[in-house]
Design an enzyme around this catalytic site. Structure first.
Site, PDB file in Angstrom:
ATOM      1  N   SER A 197       0.789  -1.237   0.000  1.00 29.72           N
ATOM      2  CA  SER A 197       0.000   0.000   0.000  1.00 29.72           C
ATOM      3  C   SER A 197       0.815   1.278   0.000  1.00 29.72           C
ATOM      4  O   SER A 197       0.240   2.368  -0.022  1.00 29.72           O
ATOM      5  CB  SER A 197      -0.956   0.005   1.193  1.00 29.72           C
ATOM      6  OG  SER A 197      -2.063  -0.833   0.945  1.00 29.72           O
ATOM      7  N   LYS A 228      -0.061   3.876  -2.601  1.00 34.40           N
ATOM      8  CA  LYS A 228      -1.048   4.949  -2.449  1.00 34.40           C
ATOM      9  C   LYS A 228      -0.396   6.322  -2.363  1.00 34.40           C
ATOM     10  O   LYS A 228      -1.045   7.341  -2.633  1.00 34.40           O
ATOM     11  CB  LYS A 228      -1.931   4.684  -1.232  1.00 34.40           C
ATOM     12  CG  LYS A 228      -2.818   3.448  -1.373  1.00 34.40           C
ATOM     13  CD  LYS A 228      -3.672   3.222  -0.142  1.00 34.40           C
ATOM     14  CE  LYS A 228      -4.587   2.014  -0.307  1.00 34.40           C
ATOM     15  NZ  LYS A 228      -3.874   0.736  -0.324  1.00 34.40           N
ATOM     16  N   SER A 248      -5.738   3.481   4.449  1.00 34.41           N
ATOM     17  CA  SER A 248      -5.215   2.596   3.412  1.00 34.41           C
ATOM     18  C   SER A 248      -6.337   1.873   2.677  1.00 34.41           C
ATOM     19  O   SER A 248      -6.290   0.659   2.459  1.00 34.41           O
ATOM     20  CB  SER A 248      -4.226   1.580   4.012  1.00 34.41           C
ATOM     21  OG  SER A 248      -3.357   1.096   3.008  1.00 34.41           O
TER      22      SER A 248
END
Length: 465
Positions: free
Chosen positions: A103, A106, A298
């Site tokens: 993640s 992101k 997230s």
């Protein structure tokens, strides 16, 4: 006391004015994200943050990080630490090697969304007159944080509410003299390409890590805003339309309007006779606020939607391929090399993504530098160690407690992958950016997360000279 003082400051105040740039002259008319503090308050118990603070010695930084940055079982860690002011590399362990980033991806999506859309942009969800007088069309414009009830202006999730939208639509229908039964259609045509990325594992979809993508959804495609795990709606557009129909029915009862059971999909005619009348509209929280929510929690679904909306704003199809291309292009415009990157999605759920720790450190440096003021909106989205977001339950033991409240970083976790990229002010007041990525790790080994947290804590405590 030190921790309390630091946490009382806005995230942007952890950056020296000389570093983030001067406050714009036209401050009253300038969006908040462009405004810099006039001065930096002193940080009790710590040296003031300044570009004149001593830069840590690379050998001393390595001496702090090497003993703690070790995998618990199999696998390897790469990492890179930079001085945020100068870009000087202070630690480099395979920092240019491609890794599965989880993640941390992101962060790249946040940069693209803020640069293309702008932090003050909002997405509209509208109700338009249908092709026949007894139809209305709920039209998705990219807001997947809709609430089922009244709009909540102070919130990000539920900022725009379907009950508010329904009430406004009924008022417009009354003014137009509408009577009788209405049929609700939903227009989810904004997005194109597969709703599910073939690079995502079936198990992740089944577990609710993500769901088929649509340009409107309740609660970021969750059944209940308070429950952020477990299966998601597999058709969030229809789910939202059904909730809207229920609100329209309730609001329309007093006006003599009824609503037919079930919703249908609207098909855009190839040659529409005219632009349809907009009956009602609600607007989302700002893109800057949505980016912060995405980083804090997230949320894969929200990340993928923001990527597609950035692509659409560039005149590209709102598809996965266009989203990854838009992210790559925006990074390149910032001067971050992208030739070695492999982007399979924009949330980090796909194992086919390949990004280096060096590239992530440069992205964090771009966010903190103020070279592009739009990116400053992402600062508040970095989880704070031991306090907020995906770091709220970490940094609680004796080996990491010194990093609590000081480390601000985006997490990333997959089965055999863990990552942490962010920024920290060291004990001398020097701003450092970092990225640590572990691949091929032993699934379930708790020591891997602890290794990253110890490394970031070492930076926070570092005088390193």
């Amino acid at each position: 006391m030190v921790l309390i003082v630091i946490l009382g400051l806005p995230a942007g105040w952890l950056l020296a004015p000389a570093f983030i740039g001067p406050a714009p002259v036209e401050a009253p008319e300038t969006p908040a994200w462009q405004q810099a503090p006039a001065s930096l308050p002193a940080r009790q118990g710590l040296s003031p943050l300044t570009d004149s603070a001593p830069v840590p010695l690379p050998t001393a930084v390595a001496a702090q990080l090497e003993p703690v940055l070790k995998p618990d079982g199999g696998g390897t860690f790469t990492g890179l630490v930079q001085d945020a002011f100068t870009g000087q590399v202070l630690f480099d362990r395979g920092g240019s090697e491609n890794r599965i980033p989880a993640s941390n991806m992101k962060l790249l999506t946040a940069v693209a969304a803020l640069r293309v859309l702008g932090p003050d942009a909002r997405f509209s969800t509208t109700v338009i007159a249908g092709p026949t007088p007894d139809q209305v069309v709920l039209t998705g414009g990219g807001d997947v944080l809709l609430g089922a009830g009244e709009s909540a202006p102070e919130e990000v999730l539920g900022h725009a509410g379907l009950a508010t939208l329904a009430a406004a639509a009924v008022a417009a229908l009354q003014d137009a003299g509408a009577t009788g039964e209405l049929k609700v259609l939903v227009d989810d045509s904004l997005f194109s390409g597969p709703a599910l990325n073939p690079a995502w594992a079936d198990g992740d979809v089944e577990a609710g890590e993500v769901a088929p993508l649509f340009p409107l959804a309740l609660n970021s495609a969750r059944f209940d805003p308070a429950v952020t795990t477990g299966p998601r709606p597999q058709d969030s557009a229809v789910t939202a339309a059904e909730a809207f129909a229920a609100q329209l029915k309730a609001a329309g009862a007093a006006a003599g309007l009824t609503v037919a059971t079930g919703v249908g999909r609207y098909t855009t005619p190839e040659t529409p006779a005219r632009d349809p009348d907009v009956l009602a509209e609600v607007q989302s929280a700002t893109v800057g606020e949505q980016v912060d929510l995405m980083l804090q929690t997230s949320d894969n679904y929200l990340a993928e939607v923001l990527g597609r909306m950035a692509a659409a704003a560039e005149g590209q199809p709102a598809s996965n391929d266009a989203a990854t291309a838009t992210v790559r292009a925006q990074l390149a415009e910032l001067g971050i090399p992208t030739d070695t990157m492999r982007l399979a999605d924009v949330s980090g759920l796909a194992l086919d993504n390949q990004v280096s720790a060096r590239q992530f450190a440069e992205v964090v440096r771009a966010i903190t530098s103020g070279a592009d003021l739009r990116l400053r909106a992402a600062l508040a989205g970095f989880p704070v160690a031991g306090l907020t977001g995906t770091l709220d339950t970490r940094y609680g033991d004796s080996s990491t407690a010194r990093g609590a409240g000081l480390v601000r970083a985006k997490t990333g976790t997959l089965n055999s992958v863990i990552a942490l990229s962010g920024y920290v002010v060291d004990a001398d007041g020097r701003l450092l950016v970092f990225s640590f990525i572990g691949n091929g790790l032993t699934p379930g080994s708790g020591g891997n997360k602890e290794a990253l947290d110890r490394a970031a804590t070492a930076l926070a405590a570092c005088g390193c000279r």
